[in-house]
Design a protein around this motif. Structure first.
Motif, mmCIF file in Angstrom:
data_model
loop_
_atom_site.group_PDB
_atom_site.id
_atom_site.type_symbol
_atom_site.label_atom_id
_atom_site.label_comp_id
_atom_site.label_asym_id
_atom_site.label_seq_id
_atom_site.Cartn_x
_atom_site.Cartn_y
_atom_site.Cartn_z
ATOM 1 N N THR A 69 1.286 -1.139 0.055
ATOM 2 C CA THR A 69 0.326 0.294 0.156
ATOM 3 C C THR A 69 1.034 1.433 -0.119
ATOM 4 N N GLY A 70 1.831 1.092 -0.024
ATOM 5 C CA GLY A 70 2.914 2.117 0.305
ATOM 6 C C GLY A 70 3.593 2.528 1.888
ATOM 7 N N ASP A 71 2.091 2.512 2.752
ATOM 8 C CA ASP A 71 2.051 2.541 4.412
ATOM 9 C C ASP A 71 2.703 1.815 4.888
ATOM 10 N N ASP A 72 4.227 1.810 5.406
ATOM 11 C CA ASP A 72 5.021 1.426 5.785
ATOM 12 C C ASP A 72 4.271 -0.126 6.839
ATOM 13 N N GLU A 73 3.149 1.153 7.730
ATOM 14 C CA GLU A 73 2.366 -0.313 9.626
ATOM 15 C C GLU A 73 1.644 -0.801 8.668
ATOM 16 N N ARG A 74 0.965 -0.538 7.976
ATOM 17 C CA ARG A 74 -0.427 -1.650 6.972
ATOM 18 C C ARG A 74 0.460 -2.201 6.025
ATOM 19 N N ASP A 75 2.161 -2.231 5.582
ATOM 20 C CA ASP A 75 2.190 -3.463 4.975
ATOM 21 C C ASP A 75 2.718 -4.651 5.660
ATOM 22 N N LEU A 76 3.112 -4.200 7.359
ATOM 23 C CA LEU A 76 4.308 -4.888 8.030
ATOM 24 C C LEU A 76 2.731 -5.930 8.126
ATOM 25 N N ALA A 77 1.266 -5.016 8.702
ATOM 26 C CA ALA A 77 0.184 -6.038 8.862
ATOM 27 C C ALA A 77 0.353 -6.968 7.537
ATOM 28 N N LEU A 78 0.215 -6.797 6.249
ATOM 29 C CA LEU A 78 0.018 -7.103 4.635
ATOM 30 C C LEU A 78 0.790 -8.577 5.386
ATOM 31 N N ALA A 79 2.418 -8.302 5.434
ATOM 32 C CA ALA A 79 2.676 -9.120 5.349
ATOM 33 C C ALA A 79 2.997 -10.132 6.567
ATOM 34 N N ALA A 80 2.198 -9.503 7.523
ATOM 35 C CA ALA A 80 2.063 -11.154 8.607
ATOM 36 C C ALA A 80 0.686 -11.671 7.902
ATOM 37 N N SER A 81 0.003 -10.783 7.418
ATOM 38 C CA SER A 81 -1.251 -11.909 7.098
ATOM 39 C C SER A 81 -0.682 -12.851 5.967
ATOM 40 N N LEU A 82 -0.206 -12.178 4.542
ATOM 41 C CA LEU A 82 0.155 -13.250 4.028
ATOM 42 C C LEU A 82 1.366 -14.446 4.381
ATOM 43 N N ALA A 83 1.908 -14.277 5.310
ATOM 44 C CA ALA A 83 2.688 -15.340 6.355
ATOM 45 C C ALA A 83 1.959 -16.483 6.743
ATOM 46 N N ARG A 84 0.820 -16.096 7.109
ATOM 47 C CA ARG A 84 -0.526 -17.318 6.929
ATOM 48 C C ARG A 84 -1.434 -17.680 6.234
ATOM 49 N N SER A 85 -0.653 -16.610 5.217
ATOM 50 C CA SER A 85 -2.152 -16.843 4.178
ATOM 51 C C SER A 85 -2.205 -18.989 3.911
ATOM 52 N N SER A 86 -3.078 -19.483 4.330
ATOM 53 C CA SER A 86 -3.281 -21.257 4.221
ATOM 54 C C SER A 86 -3.198 -20.873 2.197
ATOM 55 N N LYS A 87 -4.201 -20.506 1.753
ATOM 56 C CA LYS A 87 -4.052 -19.750 0.235
ATOM 57 C C LYS A 87 -2.393 -19.558 -0.556
ATOM 58 N N ASP A 88 -1.989 -18.810 -0.006
ATOM 59 C CA ASP A 88 -0.526 -18.048 -0.090
ATOM 60 C C ASP A 88 0.185 -19.304 -0.157
ATOM 61 N N LEU A 89 0.173 -19.302 0.869
ATOM 62 C CA LEU A 89 0.868 -20.965 1.531
ATOM 63 C C LEU A 89 1.037 -22.101 0.859
ATOM 64 N N GLU A 90 -0.125 -22.364 0.483
ATOM 65 C CA GLU A 90 -0.701 -23.691 -0.073
ATOM 66 C C GLU A 90 0.491 -23.418 -1.968
ATOM 67 N N GLU A 91 -0.293 -22.488 -2.219
ATOM 68 C CA GLU A 91 0.702 -21.751 -3.923
ATOM 69 C C GLU A 91 2.345 -21.648 -3.703
ATOM 70 N N HIS A 92 2.904 -21.731 -2.102
ATOM 71 C CA HIS A 92 4.319 -21.439 -2.090
ATOM 72 C C HIS A 92 4.502 -23.287 -2.013
ATOM 73 N N GLU A 93 3.901 -24.323 -1.619
ATOM 74 C CA GLU A 93 4.877 -25.021 -1.050
ATOM 75 C C GLU A 93 4.823 -26.214 -2.771
ATOM 76 N N TYR A 94 3.723 -25.586 -3.447
ATOM 77 C CA TYR A 94 4.254 -25.459 -4.728
ATOM 78 C C TYR A 94 4.837 -26.444 -5.370
ATOM 79 N N ALA A 95 5.388 -24.620 -5.365
ATOM 80 C CA ALA A 95 6.526 -23.933 -6.088
ATOM 81 C C ALA A 95 8.055 -24.839 -5.359
#
Ligand code: ISC
Length: 406
Positions: free
Chosen positions: A233-259
């Motif tokens: 988003t360009g807002d550091d605080e919000r991006d840190l929260a988004l980074a944490a949600s990415l690291a917990r996202s089961s959809k993204d973790l699944e996508e990552h694991e295949y790769a």
């Protein structure tokens, strides 16, 4: 008997800024954080295609090496003659191999120059005037956006019904300028704005990839695997929260694991041991964040003859750009992707005379053709993917190229 062509590598006293050295608008480059290789002039070039393109590329490179008389007082990876390679995603498209006339390299406190031919050492000019950014008009096509989203929906349906776990779907956008597009200004903008990426340029394909497919140095294999993305988003605080949600996202973790699995499985047969961290880290770029895993392996001593071409043949296409299972994903890409990927999503980088090299996956890039450029972006689709969000993600992946061409 024809006489051998001299190829000379010698140390440079100065550490020159690699991207400032390029004398013409169609350079070869593989640069990250000021280190890497740049080249210009063409000593020899060829194209290869088909399912055996990696073996055919090795054969051509070996034949070229047989014509050289090499004097290399520097030693180490990337010194001596170097082959810049840009392989196609699909065996049906054309891969391009280039041996530049002059190559300048930098690694740590070592800088060097290699040149082909019997001319004296080339004189370098790092005083080049700043090139203006090229201004480009981008095509807008709502119908192709709609068609792409409907392709994503089809892919999700197939994942539900067809024994497919993941497929990566790509799209492209064409931009047109009033004059010929110069790869150098694109490279310099990308290097400044995306310092952790590898900036590349080979035969008109130019970009800044955050994904390293293969680094092969004598006995070590390394790969940085990316998959799973969230826009910034360009807002550091919000991006840190988004980074944490990415690291917990089961959809993204699944996508990552295949790769990660696809890369680990491909390099394992070549290694005595391999290290795959249990969980990914979040890689921050200016436009997006990715789940990332650095996979490393120790090459088996009995396989000392293994070269980058052999490993690439197994690694490509990884599930970061194709899918799982690979064959089913590739068939679905053929069926529903309306574009030809060309060299986008293929391995790009360099290979030296020892067969060592460094190659990324050609992402966040565009193919220049005179005054036009075709840029590409793709997204991993799994069972939980939403077409609207994937379209937005693909737009975020276009940002580096779009903003290098205002
Ligand atoms: C296929 C692309 O990205 C790949 C690499 C990182 C993250 C990806 C993703 O989250 O979908 C893709 O697998 C692209 O940028 O065109």
């Amino acid at each position: 008997m024809t006489s051998l062509i001299p190829v000379t590598t010698t140390r440079l006293g100065d550490h020159l800024p690699l991207l400032d050295l390029l004398p013409d608008s169609a350079p070869t480059a593989w640069v990250r954080g000021g280190e890497g290789l740049v080249g210009w002039g063409v000593h020899a070039t060829t194209t290869v295609s088909g399912p055996h393109r990696f073996a055919d590329a090795r054969h051509w490179w070996q034949k070229q090496l047989e014509t050289f008389a090499v004097t290399n007082t520097v030693h180490g990876n990337g010194t001596g003659p170097v082959l810049f390679s840009s392989f196609s995603f699909s065996p049906d498209d054309v891969s391009v191999l280039v041996i530049p006339k002059v190559i300048v390299g930098k690694k740590g406190d070592k800088s060097w120059i290699t040149w082909v031919g019997s001319d004296p050492q080339p004189i370098l000019n790092s005083e080049r005037a700043d090139l203006p950014k090229t201004s480009v008009t981008w095509e807008v096509s709502e119908s192709s956006d709609e068609a792409w989203k409907s392709g994503v929906k089809t892919a999700v349906d197939r994942i539900h019904n067809n024994g497919l776990d993941k497929v990566v779907l790509a799209r492209d956008v064409v931009g047109t300028s009033e004059s010929a597009i110069d790869a150098r200004s694109i490279l310099k903008t990308l290097a400044a704005e995306y310092p952790s990426t590898w900036n590349f340029s080979v035969a008109g394909l130019v970009g800044a990839t955050p994904e390293l497919l293969l680094r092969l140095t004598k006995s070590m294999v390394t790969s940085r695997v990316l998959a799973g993305t969230i826009s910034k988003t360009g807002d550091d605080e919000r991006d840190l929260a988004l980074a944490a949600s990415l690291a917990r996202s089961s959809k993204d973790l699944e996508e990552h694991e295949y790769a990660v699995r696809s890369v680990a499985d491909a390099i394992e047969p070549f290694c005595t041991s391999i290290n795959v961290p249990e969980s990914p880290f979040v890689l921050h770029l200016a436009n997006v964040m990715h789940l990332a895993t650095d996979v490393t392996g120790a090459l088996a001593e009995t396989l000392a003859h293994v070269d980058a071409f052999t490993i690439l043949e197994q690694l490509h296409p990884s599930a970061a750009v194709c899918g799982t299972p690979r064959d089913k994903a590739a068939a679905l890409i053929n069926e529903i992707e309306a574009i030809s990927r060309g060299r986008y999503a293929g391995p790009v980088g360099w290979i030296d005379a020892a067969g060592d090299g460094e190659l990324g996956i050609a992402l966040r890039c565009g193919q220049i053709k005179g005054d036009s450029i075709r840029i590409f972006a793709g997204c991993g689709i799994v069972v939980g993917s939403d077409p609207v969000k994937e379209l937005a993600e693909s737009e975020a992946k276009f940002i580096p190229m779009r903003s290098a061409l205002l």
